[in-house]
Design an enzyme around this catalytic site. Structure first.
Site, mmCIF file in Angstrom:
data_model
loop_
_atom_site.group_PDB
_atom_site.id
_atom_site.type_symbol
_atom_site.label_atom_id
_atom_site.label_comp_id
_atom_site.label_asym_id
_atom_site.label_seq_id
_atom_site.Cartn_x
_atom_site.Cartn_y
_atom_site.Cartn_z
ATOM 1 N N HIS A 79 5.817 2.661 11.010
ATOM 2 C CA HIS A 79 4.859 3.128 12.006
ATOM 3 C C HIS A 79 5.230 4.495 12.566
ATOM 4 O O HIS A 79 4.506 5.052 13.381
ATOM 5 C CB HIS A 79 4.748 2.118 13.152
ATOM 6 N N SER A 131 0.829 -1.205 0.000
ATOM 7 C CA SER A 131 0.000 0.000 0.000
ATOM 8 C C SER A 131 0.861 1.252 0.000
ATOM 9 O O SER A 131 1.984 1.256 0.513
ATOM 10 C CB SER A 131 -0.923 0.011 1.216
ATOM 11 N N GLU A 139 8.434 -7.820 9.078
ATOM 12 C CA GLU A 139 8.453 -6.522 9.736
ATOM 13 C C GLU A 139 9.372 -6.597 10.951
ATOM 14 O O GLU A 139 9.027 -7.186 11.968
ATOM 15 C CB GLU A 139 7.024 -6.182 10.164
ATOM 16 N N ARG A 167 -4.562 4.137 15.943
ATOM 17 C CA ARG A 167 -4.928 3.345 14.777
ATOM 18 C C ARG A 167 -6.084 2.420 15.134
ATOM 19 O O ARG A 167 -5.959 1.522 15.978
ATOM 20 C CB ARG A 167 -3.723 2.533 14.308
#
Length: 761
Positions: A697, A436, A668, A518
């Site tokens: 993040h 994304s 990650e 979030r």
């Protein structure tokens, strides 16, 4: 008689007021005074609501400014040296820098809260010695009492759980850490007792994991000290998410109550109670309502369970509560006006679960006027179970016959890799992203206009194609080798697919906290899952038409769809996973047929479904591997299957990840890079792999030098011929400028690494 209790309430607010307040502060639209004031109003509103519902033991200090574990770290002054902190109460600037990073320091590591989709900020214990900067449970208790007249139940993360979830010390140092922290915990409980607090809830979910006899001795030492420090204070030792293995030892601890999960740990916990009984004079916190899922209870089973429990514990020593904090469910079903009435009636969010708790207490206590409410609950559940959506025969049969379905690639990886390199001619250390790109306000506005009907389908598709064009061009200009289309048409990586499959429903306001501000709105898997038509082919073909470089097709894997959804509770979870896998296989085949022959099937949530007890791992991993391979095994050798995982303790499941047989996996890791590298010093991984070289993040743009260092460190233990360079995760939540800058640095770092190895060779 029976009492009602709650273990924690969702922080985000009915309309995500909490999220909006935090983000306004970070954007500079609120100062600290306004932030504090607005969060106080939200916090007090939550307490008032629980009081109005009739909850008798209302938790306080379950609210947070970001994360309850970060709150605990701040309360102990545990601020890493890289942040400017001079002691005393941790200021907001430092607190949020620890969570989000700043220009001068990387954020603290973030990882999953046990087997949930909530993320906590990992405490770092390798700095200054802990000290009590402020007694947060006491302040929360005083606030509730003074402003609302509520005799609250302070919530505190247990010492042993806190230490086990922390980093920065060696395992053999844990006794020293206990000695450091125990005086602080005793001070907290002493001050609570002096204030007149009746009950404190000390959360020790670590007790449901596989702990040792030595662990138990340490836990006994801790709770003996707390009891001796404040013998008049009632401690509810709260567990959740699973059953307690060492039940007999746990219930002998010197505390006044034990909270047990009688939903997810029902069978084992109930057997333990029946076998060993329950101690005289102690209180049982009976977690009878599911705090992790959204389904309404018929209440017949928990009522029957209460009767069984009453043979061992009298009602005046039972507290009826959810199985865990309601942090993991949305706030209220009232806004869900668009759902099918049969489905809506079968749902219970946090507010409705509180109603169920109060109704259970009333029904078990023999109160009048509850029969109709009990009947309504039963009827709602029965109506959904009888619906056509839950009884698709062909889907059920296909999942049941999974062992006869293809689940192995035609050739082994070594052979596939040769074929794929011949086909793709990728450079040494190929670069890519996870999928994304930034979802700008303009993109969100466009999507909203389309969903409201203000835009036609043609307008919206044209807009999405324009965004794809922009980012394909940007990726080419930056120099990325394997491109993605950017996922601008997707609100969420699970919701997007669920909207295009049978068996899913979508809520208007079913938001839950994932990390910090979030919030995610998980789909509801309420029926049998079935493929309808291609879901991603159109955008993928369009993106590929704009470039000669390969463009990956992007799918979300079956376990992630499962673990990031609210899943029906009338079927075993693995059955639902196999249904999803078979539906996704049809999409993989459609992409390949359309000429998209790099396909990424993301499984960022595979590990979070891992059972808390290691004895159950093998079964879960076997099912997970099968589900992934059912989705991906029918493609040609030259079709390259990628996958992605988030914050995975790789060393714990390296064999299972290898067994997925993905051609390339990206992980990650930037917040815990060193720990993962250590895994590869001990274990060989012979498939394609990319370790995230920067943390997405955080808004911080990492330097080229930082990324070069990460690449060099990884290549000391991994085969350079199989290594990929990529960010940690998808870039949807980041800004455009920081994303472009970070990706440029990533490509520059890759070029430096390539040149260094070219010279060396």
């Amino acid at each position: 008689m029976l009492k009602s209790s709650n273990l924690g309430y969702p922080r985000i607010g009915a309309n995500r007021e909490w999220k909006k307040t935090l983000e306004a502060y970070w954007a500079g639209k609120l100062d600290e005074t306004q932030l504090t004031s607005q969060l106080e109003n939200i916090r007090l509103d939550h307490l008032k609501l629980q009081l109005s519902k009739g909850i008798e033991l209302i938790p306080v200090n379950d609210f947070s400014f970001y994360d309850h574990i970060l709150d605990t770290s701040a309360m102990f002054g545990l601020v890493p040296e890289r942040f400017s902190y001079e002691g005393g109460v941790v200021p907001f600037s430092t607190y949020y820098a620890m969570a989000r990073g700043d220009k001068g320091a990387a954020a603290c590591e973030m990882t999953k809260w046990f087997n949930t989709n909530y993320h906590y900020i990992v405490p770092e214990l390798n700095g200054a010695a802990p000290t009590l900067t402020e007694n947060r449970p006491l302040k929360a208790y005083q606030e509730a009492k003074e402003k609302l007249g509520i005799e609250g139940k302070p919530v505190l993360v247990g010492l042993y759980t806190f230490l086990k979830l922390s980093k920065g010390y060696e395992p053999d140092q844990i006794d020293d850490k206990i000695e450091q922290f125990l005086p602080i915990y005793t001070q907290i409980v002493q001050e609570l007792a002096q204030e007149g607090v009746q009950w404190i809830q000390i959360d020790e979910p670590i007790l449901v994991t596989s702990i040792t006899k030595v662990d138990l001795e340490r836990i006994r030492r801790i709770y003996t000290a707390l009891h001796e420090a404040a013998p008049e204070l009632n401690i509810m030792l709260q567990t959740y998410f699973e059953a307690v293995d060492h039940y007999e030892e746990i219930i002998s601890l010197p505390v006044q109550g034990f909270g047990l999960d009688l939903v997810h740990g029902l069978e084992q916990n109930l057997q333990s109670i029946k076998k060993f009984g329950f101690p005289e004079g102690k209180t049982l916190g009976a977690g009878l309502i599911d705090g992790r899922n959204i389904w309404r209870s018929s209440l017949e089973s928990p009522l029957q369970l209460l009767k069984e429990l009453s043979e061992f514990v009298p009602y005046d020593r039972i507290v009826v509560q959810p199985s865990c904090s309601l942090l993991h469910v949305p706030v209220s079903t009232k806004p869900e006006t668009a759902l099918d009435p049969v489905l809506k009636e079968a749902l219970a969010y946090a507010d409705e679960k509180l109603d169920e708790i109060v109704l259970l207490v009333a029904a078990a206590s023999g109160h009048e006027g509850v029969e109709e409410k009990l009947k309504n609950s039963r009827s709602a559940v029965e109506a959904l179970n009888a619906s056509q959506s839950r009884n698709r025969v062909e889907v059920r049969q296909a999942a049941a016959n999974r062992d006869s379905q293809p689940s192995t690639r035609t050739s082994v990886f070594a052979k596939r890799q040769v074929s794929q390199q011949e086909k793709w001619q990728l450079p040494f250390l190929p670069t890519t992203t996870i999928g994304s790109f930034p979802q700008s306000p303009e993109i969100r506005k466009a999507r909203q206009s389309f969903r409201k009907g203000d835009w036609s389908n043609e307008q919206y598709e044209t807009f999405i194609e324009e965004q794809i064009q922009i980012w394909i061009k940007l990726q080419e200009e930056i120099g990325i080798d394997v491109l993605v289309h950017g996922e601008f048409e997707r609100t969420d990586m699970v919701e997007f697919f669920g909207e295009k499959l049978n068996g899913f429903a979508f809520t208007l306001n079913g938001w839950v906290q994932s990390y910090g501000s979030r919030c995610v709105k998980p789909p509801v898997i309420y029926g049998d899952v079935e493929f309808i038509a291609p879901m991603t082919v159109k955008e993928s073909i369009y993106a590929q038409s704009l470039t000669n470089k390969p463009v990956k097709g992007m799918l979300t894997g079956p376990l992630t769809i499962l673990n990031w959804s609210f899943v029906r509770d009338d079927l075993p979870r693995n059955e639902v996973a196999f249904q999803i896998a078979l539906a996704l296989r049809e999409e993989v085949e459609a992409l390949e047929k359309a000429g998209i022959e790099m396909i990424q099937v993301d499984e960022p949530a595979l590990r979070e479904g891992l059972p808390l007890k290691k004895a159950k791992w093998d079964s879960y991993l076997e099912d997970s591997i099968l589900a992934f391979r059912l989705s991906t095994s029918t493609v040609k050798d030259t079709t390259q299957i990628h996958t992605h995982m988030c914050y995975c303790e790789f060393h714990e499941m390296i064999d299972a990840i290898r067994a997925l047989d993905a051609d390339v996996i990206s992980i990650e890791t930037s917040r815990s890079h060193g720990e993962l590298i250590h895994t590869f010093e001990e274990s060989t991984y012979e498939l394609g792999i990319g370790l995230g070289v920067y943390d997405i993040h955080s808004p911080r743009v990492p330097s080229v030098e930082e990324m070069v260092s990460m690449i060099d460190r990884a290549l000391q233990v991994l085969d350079p011929a199989l290594f990929w360079i990529n960010p940690d995760c998808g870039l949807k939540t980041r800004g455009i400028e920081e994303t472009v800058a970070s990706l440029k640095h990533m490509v520059q770092a890759t070029e430096i690494a390539r040149e260094a190895r070219s010279v060396a060779n």
